[in-house]
Design a protein around this motif. Structure first.
Motif, PDB file in Angstrom:
ATOM      1  N   ARG A  76      22.352 -24.650  47.022  1.00 44.31           N
ATOM      2  CA  ARG A  76      22.149 -23.317  47.603  1.00 44.31           C
ATOM      3  C   ARG A  76      23.425 -22.678  48.125  1.00 44.31           C
ATOM      4  O   ARG A  76      23.402 -21.571  48.654  1.00 44.31           O
ATOM      5  CB  ARG A  76      21.132 -23.404  48.740  1.00 44.31           C
ATOM      6  N   TYR A  77      24.543 -23.364  47.992  1.00 39.32           N
ATOM      7  CA  TYR A  77      25.782 -22.877  48.596  1.00 39.32           C
ATOM      8  C   TYR A  77      26.902 -22.682  47.574  1.00 39.32           C
ATOM      9  O   TYR A  77      28.072 -22.842  47.897  1.00 39.32           O
ATOM     10  CB  TYR A  77      26.225 -23.844  49.709  1.00 39.32           C
ATOM     11  N   GLY A  78      26.520 -22.369  46.348  1.00 41.79           N
ATOM     12  CA  GLY A  78      27.520 -22.074  45.329  1.00 41.79           C
ATOM     13  C   GLY A  78      28.221 -23.287  44.762  1.00 41.79           C
ATOM     14  O   GLY A  78      29.302 -23.161  44.186  1.00 41.79           O
ATOM     15  N   GLU A  79      27.602 -24.453  44.893  1.00 43.61           N
ATOM     16  CA  GLU A  79      28.249 -25.675  44.436  1.00 43.61           C
ATOM     17  C   GLU A  79      28.574 -25.641  42.947  1.00 43.61           C
ATOM     18  O   GLU A  79      29.637 -26.113  42.524  1.00 43.61           O
ATOM     19  CB  GLU A  79      27.395 -26.910  44.738  1.00 43.61           C
ATOM     20  N   ALA A  80      27.669 -25.084  42.128  1.00 43.86           N
ATOM     21  CA  ALA A  80      27.908 -25.039  40.682  1.00 43.86           C
ATOM     22  C   ALA A  80      29.139 -24.202  40.358  1.00 43.86           C
ATOM     23  O   ALA A  80      29.953 -24.583  39.510  1.00 43.86           O
ATOM     24  CB  ALA A  80      26.675 -24.494  39.952  1.00 43.86           C
ATOM     25  N   GLY A  81      29.297 -23.088  41.027  1.00 43.96           N
ATOM     26  CA  GLY A  81      30.469 -22.239  40.812  1.00 43.96           C
ATOM     27  C   GLY A  81      31.761 -22.907  41.236  1.00 43.96           C
ATOM     28  O   GLY A  81      32.798 -22.770  40.579  1.00 43.96           O
ATOM     29  N   VAL A  82      31.705 -23.656  42.333  1.00 44.82           N
ATOM     30  CA  VAL A  82      32.894 -24.377  42.801  1.00 44.82           C
ATOM     31  C   VAL A  82      33.262 -25.470  41.798  1.00 44.82           C
ATOM     32  O   VAL A  82      34.440 -25.648  41.467  1.00 44.82           O
ATOM     33  CB  VAL A  82      32.674 -24.961  44.213  1.00 44.82           C
ATOM     34  N   LEU A  83      32.260 -26.184  41.281  1.00 44.99           N
ATOM     35  CA  LEU A  83      32.544 -27.228  40.302  1.00 44.99           C
ATOM     36  C   LEU A  83      33.149 -26.633  39.032  1.00 44.99           C
ATOM     37  O   LEU A  83      34.145 -27.147  38.506  1.00 44.99           O
ATOM     38  CB  LEU A  83      31.284 -28.026  39.976  1.00 44.99           C
ATOM     39  N   ALA A  84      32.598 -25.544  38.546  1.00 41.90           N
ATOM     40  CA  ALA A  84      33.164 -24.889  37.359  1.00 41.90           C
ATOM     41  C   ALA A  84      34.608 -24.459  37.631  1.00 41.90           C
ATOM     42  O   ALA A  84      35.487 -24.604  36.769  1.00 41.90           O
ATOM     43  CB  ALA A  84      32.308 -23.686  36.962  1.00 41.90           C
ATOM     44  N   SER A  85      34.867 -23.966  38.830  1.00 37.86           N
ATOM     45  CA  SER A  85      36.227 -23.568  39.199  1.00 37.86           C
ATOM     46  C   SER A  85      37.186 -24.756  39.140  1.00 37.86           C
ATOM     47  O   SER A  85      38.344 -24.600  38.741  1.00 37.86           O
ATOM     48  CB  SER A  85      36.231 -22.949  40.593  1.00 37.86           C
ATOM     49  N   CYS A  86      36.730 -25.934  39.530  1.00 40.48           N
ATOM     50  CA  CYS A  86      37.581 -27.131  39.444  1.00 40.48           C
ATOM     51  C   CYS A  86      38.098 -27.319  38.018  1.00 40.48           C
ATOM     52  O   CYS A  86      39.301 -27.531  37.804  1.00 40.48           O
ATOM     53  CB  CYS A  86      36.808 -28.378  39.862  1.00 40.48           C
ATOM     54  N   TYR A  87      37.210 -27.255  37.055  1.00 49.49           N
ATOM     55  CA  TYR A  87      37.601 -27.457  35.664  1.00 49.49           C
ATOM     56  C   TYR A  87      38.522 -26.335  35.167  1.00 49.49           C
ATOM     57  O   TYR A  87      39.531 -26.597  34.511  1.00 49.49           O
ATOM     58  CB  TYR A  87      36.365 -27.601  34.773  1.00 49.49           C
ATOM     59  N   ARG A  88      38.193 -25.085  35.508  1.00 53.54           N
ATOM     60  CA  ARG A  88      39.038 -23.956  35.090  1.00 53.54           C
ATOM     61  C   ARG A  88      40.436 -24.058  35.692  1.00 53.54           C
ATOM     62  O   ARG A  88      41.443 -23.879  35.005  1.00 53.54           O
ATOM     63  CB  ARG A  88      38.406 -22.621  35.509  1.00 53.54           C
ATOM     64  N   ARG A  89      40.498 -24.344  36.989  1.00 55.77           N
ATOM     65  CA  ARG A  89      41.797 -24.418  37.666  1.00 55.77           C
ATOM     66  C   ARG A  89      42.628 -25.591  37.151  1.00 55.77           C
ATOM     67  O   ARG A  89      43.840 -25.489  37.033  1.00 55.77           O
ATOM     68  CB  ARG A  89      41.598 -24.530  39.191  1.00 55.77           C
ATOM     69  N   CYS A  90      41.985 -26.712  36.827  1.00 54.82           N
ATOM     70  CA  CYS A  90      42.723 -27.845  36.259  1.00 54.82           C
ATOM     71  C   CYS A  90      43.345 -27.466  34.930  1.00 54.82           C
ATOM     72  O   CYS A  90      44.499 -27.829  34.656  1.00 54.82           O
ATOM     73  CB  CYS A  90      41.812 -29.055  36.088  1.00 54.82           C
TER      74      CYS A  90
END
Length: 167
Positions: free
Chosen positions: A87-101
Motif C-alpha cells: 500500500r506504500y508504493g513498494e512495487a514502484g520503488v522496486l522497479a526503480s531499483c532495477y531502472r537505476r541500476c
C-alpha cells in the motif's frame, strides 16, 4: 539488444562487469546477498559504501569491486523497499531499483550485470511479484547493457524468475 539469463548460483562468482547488491541504506554491509558480496569483496567495500551513502530506497550507487575476481569491476548498491503490504508504493520503488541500476551500469560502461532478487529476503517483498517486476522492468528499460544475469539463490526463486521471463 539485451539478453536476460536466469541461473541458480552465487552472484559473487559471476563473470560480469558489475554485480548488484541488495543493500541497506547505510551501504555498510548487511545479511543475505549483501553480506555475501561484502565478504567476497573485502572490508574496503564497506569503507567505500560509507563514503557515498546513505542511499535511499529505489536508488543505486556504485563502488569498485575490490577483492572480487575480474572481470567484476563494480558493485552497484541498491536499496529495495521494505514490504508493508503493497500500500506504500513498494512495487514502484522496486522497479526503480532495477531502472537505476541499469542507469548506473550505463554510466560505468558495464556491458554485463548480474542482479540478485532484490528485496525478497529480510525486506519481505513477495517473491512472485518481485520476479515479475524485475523482468518487466529490465525488459522495458533502455540500456547499453548487453547481458543481464538474474541470479537465483534457491530453486523457488529460479522457478519464479524463469516463469516471469517466459511470460
Amino acid at each position: 539488444m539485451t539478453t536476460i539469463d536466469v541461473v541458480l548460483g552465487d552472484i559473487t562468482t559471476e563473470n560480469v562487469d558489475a554485480i548488484v547488491t541488495a543493500a541497506n541504506e547505510s551501504l555498510l554491509g548487511g545479511g543475505g546477498v549483501d553480506g555475501a558480496i561484502h565478504r567476497a569483496a573485502g572490508r574496503r567495500l564497506a569503507e567505500a559504501g560509507g563514503k557515498i551513502g546513505p542511499c535511499p530506497p529505489g536508488e543505486a550507487m556504485a563502488t569498485p569491486a575490490f577483492d572480487l575476481d575480474p572481470p567484476v569491476r563494480h558493485v552497484i548498491h541498491t536499496v529495495g523497499p521494505v514490504w508493508e503490504g503493497g500500500r506504500y508504493g513498494e512495487a514502484g520503488v522496486l522497479a526503480s531499483c532495477y531502472r537505476r541500476c541499469l542507469a548506473v551500469a550505463d554510466e560505468l560502461g558495464a556491458g554485463s550485470v548480474a542482479f540478485p532478487a532484490i528485496a525478497t529476503g529480510v525486506y519481505g517483498f513477495p517473491p512472485e511479484q518481485a520476479a515479475r517486476i524485475a523482468v518487466t522492468t529490465l525488459r522495458s528499460t533502455p540500456t547499453e547493457v548487453s547481458r543481464i544475469r538474474l541470479i537465483a539463490f534457491d530453486a523457488e526463486t529460479l522457478d519464479l524468475l524463469r516463469t516471469a521471463l517466459a511470460a
